[in-house]
Enzyme design. Structure first.
Site, PDB file in Angstrom:
ATOM      1  N   HIS A 313       0.838  -1.206   0.000  1.00 17.93           N
ATOM      2  CA  HIS A 313       0.000   0.000   0.000  1.00 17.93           C
ATOM      3  C   HIS A 313       0.872   1.256   0.000  1.00 17.93           C
ATOM      4  CE1 HIS A 313      -3.634   2.307   1.665  1.00 17.93           C
ATOM      5  NE2 HIS A 313      -2.633   3.138   1.879  1.00 17.93           N
ATOM      6  N   GLU A 314       1.859   1.288   0.891  1.00 22.21           N
ATOM      7  CA  GLU A 314       2.711   2.473   0.998  1.00 22.21           C
ATOM      8  C   GLU A 314       3.566   2.670  -0.248  1.00 22.21           C
ATOM      9  OE1 GLU A 314       2.207   4.617   3.374  1.00 22.21           O
ATOM     10  OE2 GLU A 314       0.751   3.231   4.236  1.00 22.21           O
ATOM     11  N   HIS A 317       1.954   4.629  -2.988  1.00 15.88           N
ATOM     12  CA  HIS A 317       1.855   6.079  -2.774  1.00 15.88           C
ATOM     13  C   HIS A 317       3.050   6.822  -3.371  1.00 15.88           C
ATOM     14  CE1 HIS A 317      -1.749   6.380  -0.479  1.00 15.88           C
ATOM     15  NE2 HIS A 317      -1.300   5.852   0.637  1.00 15.88           N
ATOM     16  N   ASP A 328      -5.453   8.097  -1.191  1.00 19.43           N
ATOM     17  CA  ASP A 328      -6.358   7.320  -0.347  1.00 19.43           C
ATOM     18  C   ASP A 328      -7.776   7.807  -0.615  1.00 19.43           C
ATOM     19  OD1 ASP A 328      -4.510   5.640   1.040  1.00 19.43           O
ATOM     20  OD2 ASP A 328      -3.873   7.384   2.203  1.00 19.43           O
TER      21      ASP A 328
END
EC number: 3.4.24.39
Length: 404
Positions: A313-314, A317, A328
């Site tokens: 997920h990170e 970004h 998000d």
């Protein structure tokens, strides 16, 4: 991706984030946000529950969050369509944080009765460079998680008015930046011991999950891809696969790459509900204590959180991994799958959920008892495909024996 050791120095990286605003259809049950200017770059937001029932939502990553998170989107030339000037989003230079979805503390939640409001004031110049001044258009819309018994159980849409302000350049330039990157000569906490071991395991699992999900995106079930990304177009499938392959490549090395990964909270933005956060404009990722104490290394439960999908997920970004970096826009399965195709393509949790769903669906076919409450339908993989996606893991060996 680079670990930071005690002898390493943090170098300034060029900002490259380009976020995208959300478009949310109107709803009778929702939150209405009224934006107004109270200073040169200081904005007031009044959030009102327009529904007929009480609503409890997570205000982290939203209005009332004290961390430097993105609460509004900023645009230049947004009010000048007749001059044929391209609308440009002003780069956000704050943090994006991943939260736990169960066991949230009460101080992370806000309850609003019908018609009730909350207020928040913040300075947009503290998380964006507005030093050139001029006209800025501001809006905010998206989906905020709602909870039952301190667990995320759904989402509620929010939308704001469009506010246009004239920014004084000199005054905006004097605003203190919320995020201060460590000095070049500052030594930071080393990544060692149990945390180093946990992160190394998470990175290996991230490589496997991302590669498997990339294969599934490129040539797997079209209905499964549709479930998460709301389209089956070949171009979207290729883009998703490319981002996931880029994540796998970034996670595969701890000595090179585009991101800097800290094992601990070197900037002080972790709270009791935050797992990890990213500074996209600097391609920096940091884990919080909760990452190690709350999350399993790899979950077998469909759409649950773990260390591997949090790291994945990170990475999405960070624009240095794949540009543009994700936002998000919808947090958790119900919110992520309510997005449009264009929004899902730029939503970090959609990639994490898709990767988890790909892995969980394999496990549920091998042993349905591993995922008794899952909504991830099993996918039929032959032994060769299984090993290509996940390697000769125990799951593949079990599956191999069952098939052959």
């Amino acid at each position: 991706m680079r670990f930071i050791s005690a002898s390493s120095l943090l170098l300034a990286l060029a900002p490259t984030l380009n976020a995208v605003p959300v478009e949310v259809a109107g709803s009778a049950q929702g939150l209405d946000v009224t934006l107004s200017q109270v200073g040169n770059t200081r904005i007031k937001a009044v959030v009102k529950n327009t529904g007929s029932e009480d609503v409890t939502f997570v205000h982290l990553n939203f209005f009332k969050d004290a961390a430097p998170v993105q609460k509004v989107s900023l645009f230049r030339n947004g009010m000048l369509p007749n001059l044929n000037l391209a609308t440009t989003e002003v780069q956000f230079q704050g943090i994006k944080q991943r939260l736990i979805t169960e066991g949230l503390s009460d101080d992370a939640l806000t309850t609003l009765a019908p018609g009730a409001t909350i207020e928040d004031e913040f300075d947009i110049a503290s998380t964006s460079d507005l030093s050139e001044g001029g006209t800025i258009t501001i809006n905010s819309n998206g989906l905020v998680p709602i909870t039952t018994d301190n667990k995320v159980t759904g989402y509620i849409p929010f939308t704001s008015n469009e506010l246009s302000i004239d920014v004084d350049a000199a005054e905006a330039a004097s605003v203190t930046q919320a995020v201060k990157i460590l000095e070049r000569r500052t030594k930071v906490t080393s990544c060692s011991g149990s945390r180093l071991s946990a992160l190394q395991t998470a990175l290996r699992n991230t490589v496997s999950l991302a590669r498997a999900a990339a294969t599934a995106a490129q040539s797997g079930s079209s209905s499964r891809f549709q479930e998460y990304f709301k389209t089956t177009s070949s171009s979207t499938r290729s883009t998703v696969a490319a981002r996931l392959n880029a994540v796998a490549n970034e996670a595969a090395s701890t000595s090179s790459g585009s991101t800097t990964y800290y094992c601990s909270d070197v900037y002080g933005y972790c709270s009791s509900n935050v797992l990890a956060y990213t500074l996209p404009s600097y391609n920096i990722i940091a884990n919080c204590d909760l990452y190690y104490s709350y999350l399993p290394a790899l979950t077998s439960t469909c759409h649950a959180q773990d260390q591997a999908t949090t790291t994945l997920h990170e990475f999405t970004h960070a624009p240095g991994v794949y540009s543009p970096g994700t936002d998000d826009l919808g947090y958790g399965y119900s919110a992520a799958t309510a997005l449009s195709a264009s929004q899902a393509l730029l939503n970090a949790d959609t990639y994490a959920l898709f990767a988890n769903g790909t892995y969980s669906s394999l496990l549920s076919f091998v042993n349905p008892l591993l995922t008794p409450d899952n909504s991830c339908q099993p996918q039929l993989l032959d032994a060769r495909t299984c090993n290509r996606q996940f390697g000769r893991s125990t799951s593949c060996k079990v599956y191999w024996k069952a098939v052959e």
